[in-house]
Design an enzyme around this catalytic site. Structure first.
Site, PDB file in Angstrom:
ATOM      1  CB  CYS A  37      29.475  54.720  11.857  1.00  0.00           C
ATOM      2  SG  CYS A  37      29.511  55.272   9.926  1.00  0.00           S
ATOM      3  CG  HIS A  90      25.420  50.561  13.320  1.00  0.00           C
ATOM      4  ND1 HIS A  90      25.807  51.640  13.587  1.00  0.00           N
ATOM      5  CD2 HIS A  90      25.648  50.575  11.891  1.00  0.00           C
ATOM      6  CE1 HIS A  90      26.283  52.343  12.630  1.00  0.00           C
ATOM      7  NE2 HIS A  90      26.281  51.676  11.693  1.00  0.00           N
ATOM      8  CD  GLU A  92      23.181  46.172  14.459  1.00  0.00           C
ATOM      9  OE1 GLU A  92      22.922  46.825  13.478  1.00  0.00           O
ATOM     10  OE2 GLU A  92      23.369  46.541  15.547  1.00  0.00           O
ATOM     11  CE  LYS A 131      23.217  54.797  12.881  1.00  0.00           C
ATOM     12  NZ  LYS A 131      23.195  53.776  14.036  1.00  0.00           N
ATOM     13  CG  HIS A 151      24.654  56.585  10.255  1.00  0.00           C
ATOM     14  ND1 HIS A 151      25.068  56.862  11.351  1.00  0.00           N
ATOM     15  CD2 HIS A 151      25.315  55.439   9.489  1.00  0.00           C
ATOM     16  CE1 HIS A 151      26.279  56.137  11.555  1.00  0.00           C
ATOM     17  NE2 HIS A 151      26.128  55.383  10.488  1.00  0.00           N
ATOM     18  CG  PHE A 155      31.946  53.123   5.956  1.00  0.00           C
ATOM     19  CD1 PHE A 155      31.144  51.934   6.036  1.00  0.00           C
ATOM     20  CD2 PHE A 155      31.763  54.381   5.405  1.00  0.00           C
ATOM     21  CE1 PHE A 155      29.939  51.872   5.249  1.00  0.00           C
ATOM     22  CE2 PHE A 155      30.495  54.287   4.512  1.00  0.00           C
ATOM     23  CZ  PHE A 155      29.631  52.948   4.329  1.00  0.00           C
TER      24      PHE A 155
END
Lengths: 414, 590
Positions: free
Chosen positions: A165, A305, A316, A337, A342, A401
């Site tokens: 990502c 993110h 985060e 997002k 995403h 990931f």
């Protein structure tokens, strides 16, 4: 001074669920609505999650020759089309350029895996003669930047990374350094992702990473909200034209913003869960700040993110607090997002494009679907409604990931 | 000594003796005249003539005369033997011993044999004595020339040999290598190899058992090396504990490897030195003339590179220099040449890394860092050329350049960006620069001409500058401080970090090494170390700079601990001047 090379953004191309091309993306943001819907591309019922942000109104034939569309899969279409939009937006006349000094760097988490899945079905049902003969050249990740190189004849540095990502952000960061360090003058950078095929999609449902709010897809992607329950898969692409500043000014190119810093790190911890204390996510941001020689106190806005998974958004927040300390409380943060889901490897590039536009338009997009504050997420996330704001410095984060963390510092061009 | 004095006689040309003998024979109407010399008690005839001046057929003298001559020489006096009438028939003989002037040792005699009925008059004796005198003068001359030649030879030996081991030294080794290279060029089949041998852990022997034992070990190793080699091979001491071996004329490269193996085995035996049983081993690098040739320096360096690989692979072994290393070596050679040009053409640029005051959060100054802008390769990373510059001494002009440039630049910034405390500039000072006798004058001149505030110039030194001769270092540092600048101790905590430095040395500030700072938030030991260093520094009135600050929590912790300054990637990487200017204009705060 000759040894000083600055890098500016002179073109934006985007393919997202909320809109196509720069203008479409911006209008989609202004609408402040989620584009997440129930999946139409295939039957999602075998899986726990049924929602996605699909790109409608995209015809690859609008951006390349028909014959060529048959040699590329959807991820390839996205790559080449977004690049074409960006080049057009930057009014670069490639015919007059030294194309050895122009490169392409892209990011994609999965490349043509979705298309490979489809062809796999053909193979098992109808045998090898029904397999697309171009399969081998469509599915590898590198097809993204290589097809851009071929389509536009750009012979400079070229690579496609597959850092899940964060790959779009990494592509822009690496491209930025190519120019800053003098290896290229223009870089076509971004990310592309086309993962909406049943098994490719389903694999993420199986690991319970995606939202199961199947009854209300429009609010399924809700970064930083207390009731978030996983990410919603999207698709799309964004490509930025990065250009050495002096030559961009010289040719009178439109300059959206300047890229000034890039940093990355890896949690070295777990394939899906982030390192709980957020130290490495913070470290990536700190590295980007140091790379830019910008103080944490100078940052006005963070495009997070914000994947809408329970673990990411709280971690985060922790990481942001680590980096910004006391000034975190006056920082404006939003996760976009909620709009377009995403799009994995494309997300970082889409968000970099959003940051560039935010600087140009003096408007910060909201975190849509943020309805109830979470105790672990206690920053100013610009809930629901965007803000008119003239900001100077922006950080955009991408965490993926594999424990990968990447951040860019983008600033108003002056 | 006597025999030494006589050796020159071998080099006296035969004519010198013959001329005297011929003159004696003809002027005295003698039936025979000859010169004989004595060496180690043995008499040798050097020229024998009859009355007509014709050389006699043989160099023999009659048995009886031989005894008489020997007696006369032994007595050192003129012997006058008149004819014995009606006697044995022996001839009258006059023997006048001679020596070189200023030297009483008898070297030989001029002998004149008369007709049997003849007696010797005083005039005869005087004439012969005159001839002998001439001969003596001539011999003196020969002796002096000979001495000088001897001295030259000896001198040549000492300039080409190592006095400790008596092995050829580097110079001679280079000459021989050069000759071997020439041969290899002429005869394509000619193969030779160079072995570069470095003792493993020699420093340990030296440090623990003393230099005396260390020297003995070197001598013992030299003798063992000689034993492992053929007489036509050259083994030389190249310096320190390094030996070079030239194997001329080998059949195949494997021969060199076999020799190396033999040497390793020979060195594996313990050496008995002053009662200590010392074990030693060596690492050997081998280069053969087929793989690398050209100039001796290059071949020796190639073998040296292979030796380093042997060291890296675990010592007590040999490594062959191969093609890949050849490519490396060529690249290195090229880089070195380029670096020399870079010094002449001033291809360097200065980058500056901000140093932030942790109290105010603002930029307090910079550390100047040299960057090399290679015309083709672009920016060369410092690690690729600084060590080379140190090795080759090019660090001196480079160091001077960066100091002048940094002072000039900061002086300009001090004008434009006025602060309560003028912007500071840290400049690194290498060991070689520190050893420059005119260092103080150089720096004083730079300060003077650039107009930088002397107090804002911070010289960053490392421990290696001080190690070995602390007193001298203190004198130099105090001299530098008298200009008004400050001394920073760089990389503090990594070397000996003796606490006495903190009290004895005239330093103003320490820079805490990045290795402690970068882990202080994750490792409690590191945190405690940083805390302790800061406490210590404060207790002796030194300020501190934390290097390698990378994260906000580190910054906060350092601030809480009272560290005065921070430097690191959290704030900024080193930047070109234009970007620094922009940074100063924005004046960010951390």
């Amino acid at each position: 001074m000759q040894d000083r090379r600055r890098v500016v953004i002179t073109g934006i191309g985007a393919i997202t669920a909320i809109g196509v091309e720069r203008q479409g993306l911006w209008e989609g943001l202004l609408a402040q609505r989620s584009a997440v819907r129930g999946i139409t591309r295939f039957d999602p019922t075998p899986f726990r999650s049924h929602s996605a942000a699909e790109v409608a109104n995209f015809d690859a034939g609008d951006f390349m020759e028909r014959k060529r569309t048959r040699r590329l899969d959807r991820f390839g279409h996205f790559s080449v089309a977004a690049a074409k939009m960006a080049i057009g937006d930057s009014s670069l006349n490639l015919a007059e350029e030294n194309r050895e000094r122009i490169g392409a760097m892209m990011g994609t988490a999965l490349g043509g895996v979705g298309y490979a899945e489809e062809q796999c079905g053909h193979y098992y049902t109808k045998g090898v003669k029904d397999v697309d003969p171009a399969l081998a050249l469509m599915v590898f990740g590198g097809a993204s930047s290589c097809n851009i190189a071929i389509e536009f004849g750009v012979q400079g540095p070229n690579s496609t990374n597959a850092m899940s990502c964060a790959s779009g952000t990494i592509a822009i960061g690496d491209g930025f350094r190519q120019i800053r360090d003098g290896y290229a003058d223009v870089m076509i950078c971004g990310g592309a992702e086309a993962p909406l095929w049943p098994l490719t999609f389903g694999a993420f449902a199986i690991i319970r990473a995606m939202s199961t709010r199947n009854d209300d897809p429009g609010t399924a992607s809700r970064p930083f909200d207390r009731d978030r329950d996983g990410f919603v898969m999207g698709e799309g692409a964004a490509v930025l034209i990065l250009e050495e500043r002096a030559r961009a000014i010289a040719r009178g190119a439109p300059i959206y913003a300047e890229v000034v810093g890039y940093g990355m790190s890896n949690d070295a911890y777990h394939m899906t869960a982030p390192l709980p204390d957020g130290t490495q996510a913070a470290r990536a941001v700190e590295r980007a700040l140091g790379d830019a020689a910008v103080g944490a106190g100078e940052i006005d806005y963070v495009n997070a993110h914000g994947s809408s998974t329970p673990l990411n958004d709280s971690t985060e927040t922790l990481a942001i607090k680590r980096v910004f300390g006391e000034s975190a409380q006056r920082l404006q943060v939003s996760g976009t997002k909620g709009y377009y889901g995403h799009a994995l490897g494309a997300s970082g590039a889409i968000e970099a494009a959003i940051c560039a536009l935010a600087l140009q338009q003096d408007w910060l997009p909201p975190t849509v679907n943020l309805q109830t504050a979470d105790d672990a997420c206690d920053l100013d996330y610009i809930p629901r409604t965007g803000r008119k704001a003239r900001v100077e410095h922006i950080v955009t984060n991408s965490f993926g990931f594999g424990g990968i963390n990447a951040a860019l510092v983008i600033r108003r061009h002056s | 000594m006597l025999s030494d004095r006589q050796t020159f006689l071998d080099n006296v040309p035969r004519e010198s003796f013959e001329r005297v003998a011929r003159l004696a024979a003809s002027s005295l109407q003698a039936s025979l005249a000859f010169v004989c010399t004595v060496r180690d008690g043995r008499v040798a005839v050097r020229g024998k003539f009859d009355t007509t001046g014709t050389p006699a057929a043989d160099d023999e003298i009659a048995e009886l005369d031989r005894v008489r001559v020997a007696d006369a020489i032994a007595s050192g006096r003129v012997a006058l033997i008149h004819s014995e009438r009606g006697g044995s028939g022996a001839s009258p003989l006059i023997v006048v011993p001679f020596s070189a002037e200023q030297d009483s040792a008898v070297l030989g005699a001029l002998c004149v044999v008369g007709a049997t009925e003849r007696d010797w008059s005083d005039r005869d004796v005087a004439a012969i004595a005159g001839l002998v005198e001439t001969l003596s003068s001539e011999l003196t001359l020969h002796s002096t020339i000979y001495d000088r030649k001897e001295e030259e030879v000896k001198l040549r030996h000492t300039t080409l040999h190592d006095p400790l081991t008596e092995l050829p030294n580097r110079t001679l080794f280079m000459q021989r290598t050069d000759q071997a290279i020439a041969r290899a060029k002429r005869y394509p089949d000619h193969l030779f190899a160079i072995l570069f041998l470095d003792l493993d852990r020699f420093k340990v022997v030296n440090d623990s058992l003393g230099h005396q034992v260390g020297d003995e070990l070197l001598v013992a190793v030299a003798r063992r090396l000689e034993k492992c080699l053929r007489t036509e091979d050259t083994v030389a001491r190249l310096g320190g504990d390094e030996f070079g071996i030239l194997l001329d004329r080998i059949r195949v490269v494997a021969d060199a490897a076999r020799v190396a193996q033999r040497i390793l085995m020979s060195l594996a035996e313990p050496v008995n030195l002053s009662g200590y049983e010392v074990y030693t081993s060596a690492s050997i690098g081998i280069v053969d003339s087929a793989t690398a040739h050209g100039i001796p320096e290059y071949m020796i360096r190639s073998a040296d590179m292979a030796m380093y690989r042997a060291k890296g692979a675990g010592k007590a072994r040999y490594e062959m220099f191969d093609r890949a290393m050849h490519a490396d070596a060529l690249a290195r050679l090229q880089l070195e040449t380029d670096l020399r040009h870079a010094v002449q053409r001033e291809e360097f640029i200065a980058h500056y890394q901000p140093v932030v005051s942790l109290e105010t959060g603002q930029i307090a100054g910079f550390e100047a860092l040299i960057r090399w802008k290679h015309p083709e390769r672009g920016l060369v990373p410092p690690n690729d050329f600084i060590p080379m510059a140190e090795e080759t001494g090019m660090i001196l002009p480079m160091g001077q350049w960066i100091m002048r440039e940094a002072c000039r630049q900061v002086s300009a910034w001090q004008q434009t960006f006025r602060r309560a405390e003028p912007l500071a500039i840290g400049v690194n000072l290498s060991v070689k620069q520190f050893a420059q006798p005119d260092l103080k004058q150089l720096i004083a001149d730079i300060v003077e001409t650039t107009g930088v505030h002397p107090n804002s110039l911070k010289l960053e030194i490392t421990e290696s500058v001080i190690v070995g001769n602390t007193d001298h270092a203190i004198t130099v540092l105090e001299g530098l401080k008298s200009i008004g600048l400050e001394i920073y101790m760089d990389d503090f905590g990594t070397g000996y970090s003796s606490l006495s430095y903190l009290t004895h040395l005239p330093i103003d500030c320490i820079k805490i090494d990045r290795s402690f700072v970068s882990q202080m938030e994750t490792k409690d030991r590191h945190f405690q170390l940083v805390r302790t260093i800061l406490t210590l520094a404060r207790s002796v009135n030194l300020r501190s700079v934390a290097e390698g600050v990378e994260s906000t929590p580190q910054l906060l912790a350092l601030r809480k601990l009272g560290c005065e300054f921070g430097q690191g990637y959290l704030f900024s990487r080193p930047l070109p001047p234009a970007e620094i200017e922009e940074l100063l204009a924005r004046n960010p705060s951390w």
